[in-house]
Motif scaffolding. Structure first.
Motif, PDB file in Angstrom:
ATOM      1  N   ALA A  42       1.468   4.175  -2.882  1.00 67.52           N
ATOM      2  CA  ALA A  42       1.217   5.582  -2.542  1.00 67.52           C
ATOM      3  C   ALA A  42       2.422   6.458  -2.887  1.00 67.52           C
ATOM      4  O   ALA A  42       2.277   7.572  -3.357  1.00 67.52           O
ATOM      5  CB  ALA A  42       0.881   5.705  -1.057  1.00 67.52           C
ATOM      6  N   LEU A  97      -2.101   6.375   1.417  1.00 67.30           N
ATOM      7  CA  LEU A  97      -1.143   6.278   2.515  1.00 67.30           C
ATOM      8  C   LEU A  97      -1.938   6.232   3.824  1.00 67.30           C
ATOM      9  O   LEU A  97      -2.762   7.109   4.072  1.00 67.30           O
ATOM     10  CB  LEU A  97      -0.238   7.509   2.493  1.00 67.30           C
ATOM     11  N   ASN A  98      -1.699   5.226   4.676  1.00 68.05           N
ATOM     12  CA  ASN A  98      -2.540   5.163   5.877  1.00 68.05           C
ATOM     13  C   ASN A  98      -2.049   6.112   6.972  1.00 68.05           C
ATOM     14  O   ASN A  98      -0.962   6.691   6.876  1.00 68.05           O
ATOM     15  CB  ASN A  98      -2.755   3.718   6.344  1.00 68.05           C
ATOM     16  N   ARG A 109      14.768  14.150  10.834  1.00 66.22           N
ATOM     17  CA  ARG A 109      15.786  13.901   9.815  1.00 66.22           C
ATOM     18  C   ARG A 109      16.911  14.945   9.859  1.00 66.22           C
ATOM     19  O   ARG A 109      18.086  14.605   9.860  1.00 66.22           O
ATOM     20  CB  ARG A 109      15.091  13.956   8.457  1.00 66.22           C
ATOM     21  N   ARG A 141       0.827  -1.209   0.000  1.00 66.19           N
ATOM     22  CA  ARG A 141       0.000   0.000   0.000  1.00 66.19           C
ATOM     23  C   ARG A 141       0.866   1.266   0.000  1.00 66.19           C
ATOM     24  O   ARG A 141       0.646   2.196  -0.770  1.00 66.19           O
ATOM     25  CB  ARG A 141      -0.908  -0.035   1.246  1.00 66.19           C
ATOM     26  N   ALA A 174       4.478   8.420  10.310  1.00 64.74           N
ATOM     27  CA  ALA A 174       5.879   7.976  10.353  1.00 64.74           C
ATOM     28  C   ALA A 174       6.742   8.836   9.435  1.00 64.74           C
ATOM     29  O   ALA A 174       7.836   9.264   9.815  1.00 64.74           O
ATOM     30  CB  ALA A 174       5.972   6.501   9.954  1.00 64.74           C
ATOM     31  N   ILE A 175       6.256   9.106   8.224  1.00 63.81           N
ATOM     32  CA  ILE A 175       7.031   9.908   7.269  1.00 63.81           C
ATOM     33  C   ILE A 175       7.167  11.347   7.775  1.00 63.81           C
ATOM     34  O   ILE A 175       8.240  11.950   7.706  1.00 63.81           O
ATOM     35  CB  ILE A 175       6.390   9.845   5.861  1.00 63.81           C
ATOM     36  N   GLY A 203      16.418   7.575  18.587  1.00 68.08           N
ATOM     37  CA  GLY A 203      15.577   6.897  19.573  1.00 68.08           C
ATOM     38  C   GLY A 203      15.918   5.432  19.729  1.00 68.08           C
ATOM     39  O   GLY A 203      17.063   5.023  19.558  1.00 68.08           O
ATOM     40  N   ARG A 204      14.900   4.626  20.067  1.00 69.13           N
ATOM     41  CA  ARG A 204      15.066   3.191  20.275  1.00 69.13           C
ATOM     42  C   ARG A 204      14.871   2.456  18.950  1.00 69.13           C
ATOM     43  O   ARG A 204      13.785   1.995  18.630  1.00 69.13           O
ATOM     44  CB  ARG A 204      14.032   2.691  21.273  1.00 69.13           C
ATOM     45  N   ILE A 215       2.776  16.103   2.650  1.00 72.00           N
ATOM     46  CA  ILE A 215       3.745  15.165   2.073  1.00 72.00           C
ATOM     47  C   ILE A 215       3.542  15.161   0.563  1.00 72.00           C
ATOM     48  O   ILE A 215       2.501  14.720   0.087  1.00 72.00           O
ATOM     49  CB  ILE A 215       3.511  13.726   2.600  1.00 72.00           C
ATOM     50  N   GLU A 233       8.651   6.978  19.512  1.00 65.62           N
ATOM     51  CA  GLU A 233       9.728   6.642  20.440  1.00 65.62           C
ATOM     52  C   GLU A 233      10.989   6.205  19.685  1.00 65.62           C
ATOM     53  O   GLU A 233      12.097   6.626  20.005  1.00 65.62           O
ATOM     54  CB  GLU A 233       9.289   5.528  21.396  1.00 65.62           C
ATOM     55  N   ALA A 234      10.779   5.369  18.656  1.00 67.99           N
ATOM     56  CA  ALA A 234      11.918   4.864  17.887  1.00 67.99           C
ATOM     57  C   ALA A 234      12.706   6.015  17.256  1.00 67.99           C
ATOM     58  O   ALA A 234      13.936   5.986  17.202  1.00 67.99           O
ATOM     59  CB  ALA A 234      11.433   3.903  16.809  1.00 67.99           C
ATOM     60  N   LEU A 235      11.991   7.038  16.802  1.00 72.47           N
ATOM     61  CA  LEU A 235      12.649   8.131  16.083  1.00 72.47           C
ATOM     62  C   LEU A 235      13.142   9.243  17.012  1.00 72.47           C
ATOM     63  O   LEU A 235      13.758  10.196  16.563  1.00 72.47           O
ATOM     64  CB  LEU A 235      11.702   8.717  15.029  1.00 72.47           C
ATOM     65  N   GLY A 236      12.855   9.123  18.306  1.00 72.09           N
ATOM     66  CA  GLY A 236      13.352  10.130  19.241  1.00 72.09           C
ATOM     67  C   GLY A 236      12.498  11.381  19.334  1.00 72.09           C
ATOM     68  O   GLY A 236      12.992  12.452  19.701  1.00 72.09           O
ATOM     69  N   SER A 258      12.785  -0.632  18.061  1.00 74.33           N
ATOM     70  CA  SER A 258      11.332  -0.700  18.162  1.00 74.33           C
ATOM     71  C   SER A 258      10.593  -0.181  16.922  1.00 74.33           C
ATOM     72  O   SER A 258       9.382  -0.047  16.940  1.00 74.33           O
ATOM     73  CB  SER A 258      10.837   0.002  19.424  1.00 74.33           C
ATOM     74  N   LEU A 259      11.317   0.083  15.845  1.00 70.03           N
ATOM     75  CA  LEU A 259      10.642   0.470  14.604  1.00 70.03           C
ATOM     76  C   LEU A 259      10.126  -0.790  13.927  1.00 70.03           C
ATOM     77  O   LEU A 259      10.898  -1.724  13.711  1.00 70.03           O
ATOM     78  CB  LEU A 259      11.669   1.171  13.703  1.00 70.03           C
ATOM     79  N   TRP A 262       9.616  11.341  10.649  1.00 64.81           N
ATOM     80  CA  TRP A 262      10.966  11.142  10.095  1.00 64.81           C
ATOM     81  C   TRP A 262      11.510  12.460   9.537  1.00 64.81           C
ATOM     82  O   TRP A 262      12.663  12.813   9.786  1.00 64.81           O
ATOM     83  CB  TRP A 262      10.912  10.055   9.006  1.00 64.81           C
ATOM     84  N   GLU A 263      10.681  13.218   8.810  1.00 60.13           N
ATOM     85  CA  GLU A 263      11.135  14.501   8.269  1.00 60.13           C
ATOM     86  C   GLU A 263      11.458  15.487   9.391  1.00 60.13           C
ATOM     87  O   GLU A 263      12.383  16.276   9.285  1.00 60.13           O
ATOM     88  CB  GLU A 263      10.092  15.090   7.322  1.00 60.13           C
ATOM     89  N   ARG A 315       4.799   4.036  19.012  1.00 64.70           N
ATOM     90  CA  ARG A 315       5.981   3.190  18.843  1.00 64.70           C
ATOM     91  C   ARG A 315       7.000   3.851  17.909  1.00 64.70           C
ATOM     92  O   ARG A 315       8.193   3.911  18.209  1.00 64.70           O
ATOM     93  CB  ARG A 315       5.512   1.844  18.259  1.00 64.70           C
ATOM     94  N   THR A 316       6.504   4.385  16.784  1.00 67.24           N
ATOM     95  CA  THR A 316       7.401   5.037  15.827  1.00 67.24           C
ATOM     96  C   THR A 316       7.998   6.307  16.430  1.00 67.24           C
ATOM     97  O   THR A 316       9.186   6.590  16.255  1.00 67.24           O
ATOM     98  CB  THR A 316       6.648   5.375  14.530  1.00 67.24           C
ATOM     99  N   THR A 345       1.308   5.448   8.694  1.00 75.40           N
ATOM    100  CA  THR A 345       2.433   5.595   7.772  1.00 75.40           C
ATOM    101  C   THR A 345       2.697   7.062   7.457  1.00 75.40           C
ATOM    102  O   THR A 345       3.856   7.505   7.426  1.00 75.40           O
ATOM    103  CB  THR A 345       2.170   4.804   6.474  1.00 75.40           C
TER     104      THR A 345
END
Lengths: 276, 276
Positions: free
Chosen positions: A140, B248-249, B263, A136, B255-256, A243-244, B239, B139-142, A247-248, B259-260, B136-137, B252
């Motif tokens: 996109a 795009l859900n 980044r 998906r 998350a993008i 981050g962690r 985006i 935390e992973a990305l800080g 956990s991604l 990330w930006e 979760r994302t 997601t």
């Protein structure tokens, strides 16, 4: 007026039910089943060949417009009673619409890939919901297609189809059991093969140039890429994180990696976007 | 040796079961229930106050190390019979370990946010699996923390906790019913409020600078941000995409976007990453 199938022992229904249940039967027959009015309509409007459509009387009333579109592109249409529809369904509250579709026979021909494209290859991915989510997102973001390497879960399973929201009908998907063979062939076709790994020693995707045609390999949810895959690739790349990192999840990692692949293309062509 | 609770009518068990089932009861009592050995241990190792832990004999044998860690930080420990554990479980194959935990009372004090942080605010998000995935994302990305604006699904629901993989225990989460009030307060604290929208007329996130402390607002899965939220924000961002943007859900997209946000921070500090 269509006749109604009243028995679960109807041969066509039994075949469809077996296609829903068994990945190996789907492969053997070259067929799969799509459930849901919108998803069946998506299949009909794409290049997927629809062998047959089954729907309940309630569905015929509720999803008239969808079913009309499906019937236009379908060899065989059939009403089924509710209790018959139940054996085809894998959802809690079924819409009562099902299509039997043909698996595209292009799926094993890597040679048909676009040599200037951007592809993602999933190796031994196990979770159909993850697989569907990656498809998906790939669609996109404008990824050219997906490769499935090694023993992946079935892209035509009910769960993967649902999570993929129809992307599998429109996105070219290729399959190859032997990762090393596939990577070699891709390299011969001019692709750079990049293996995504969590290792900090790999090259950051922030300093990686995706200007050449690329296939990005992403590994299994628990174990990542196989050693074979990593060795076969031209380079290993990683998502740097503050981050962690552990956990991604698999689908989210894939989304960020795909975004980085297409990000530069979008930047190169501001007229196609809304950059102001 | 601990005594075993043999009855589903035990008052403590009945309270815990009601906490599992009802978001309003969780809010009323300021308590929630965590299920699973790893997740309960995650809660115990964070700053979450563990009121009580319940586990089956089978779980005691199988998850001994986890349970030992949980018991060290817990006011009250209790064995329960399998059939009692069942009424606390929301999973198909339960591990038989449950903690009753206290909801942190800091959750309404936006004033405690880090004024130089990067935050994500979710407005009226409805799907607990999406909410958990975003946490979760994040935390992973800080990301510094999460804000929940308007009527969001409950961050302490079993589904959200499971999807979040314990991120809710470690990531600061703030709640505010009134989006406009929250955005005003954030702006007064020095944050730039950015609203993520699918509109092509919004500023591309590729040309957006996240150098100042930012709160990025993300809307409901089906309807996006409310007009109130968009108007309250300093700027709308989007985006840019080449593919089928509409598919795009929510998790997601988030998350993008996250990330930006991070980044550029990762790029600014190469010593913290693995850029080579």
């Amino acid at each position: 007026m269509l006749e109604i199938i009243k028995s679960r022992k109807n041969e066509a229904v039994k075949l469809a039910a077996k296609l829903v249940d068994s990945a190996s039967f789907r492969r053997k027959k070259g067929l799969f089943v799509v459930e849901g009015a919108r998803l069946c309509c998506d299949a009909a409007l794409s290049n997927i060949e629809i062998i047959s459509v089954y729907f309940t009387l309630a569905a015929q009333a509720k999803y008239e417009a969808y079913i009309a579109k499906i019937m236009q592109r379908c060899h065989f249409c059939q009403l089924v009673e509710e209790h018959v529809a139940q054996i085809l369904s894998t959802t809690k509250s079924s819409q009562g619409v099902f299509c039997v579709c043909r698996i595209p026979d292009e799926s094993h021909k890597l040679i048909n890939m676009n040599p200037s494209g951007m592809y993602v290859a999933l190796e031994q991915i196990q979770n159909p919901a993850n697989l569907g989510a990656v498809l998906r997102t790939a669609e996109a973001l404008g990824i050219s297609g997906i490769l499935l390497l090694g023993d992946c879960c079935d892209i035509y399973s009910p769960k993967a189809l649902r999570a993929g929201m129809g992307a599998v009908f429109r996105l070219p998907c290729y399959m190859e059991k032997d990762t090393a063979v596939a990577v070699k062939q891709l390299q011969n076709m001019g692709f750079t093969a990049m293996g995504a790994v969590p290792a900090e020693t790999a090259q950051s995707i922030l300093t990686t140039h995706f200007s050449k045609p690329t296939v990005l390999l992403i590994g299994n949810e628990g174990n990542g890429l196989t050693e074979t895959a990593i060795k076969a690739c031209d380079i290993s790349v990683t998502i740097p994180m503050k981050g962690r990192a552990e956990s991604l999840n698999a689908a989210t990692s894939a989304a960020i990696l795909m975004w980085e692949m297409v990000r530069s293309k979008i930047q190169q062509k501001p007229e196609e976007t809304s950059c102001r």
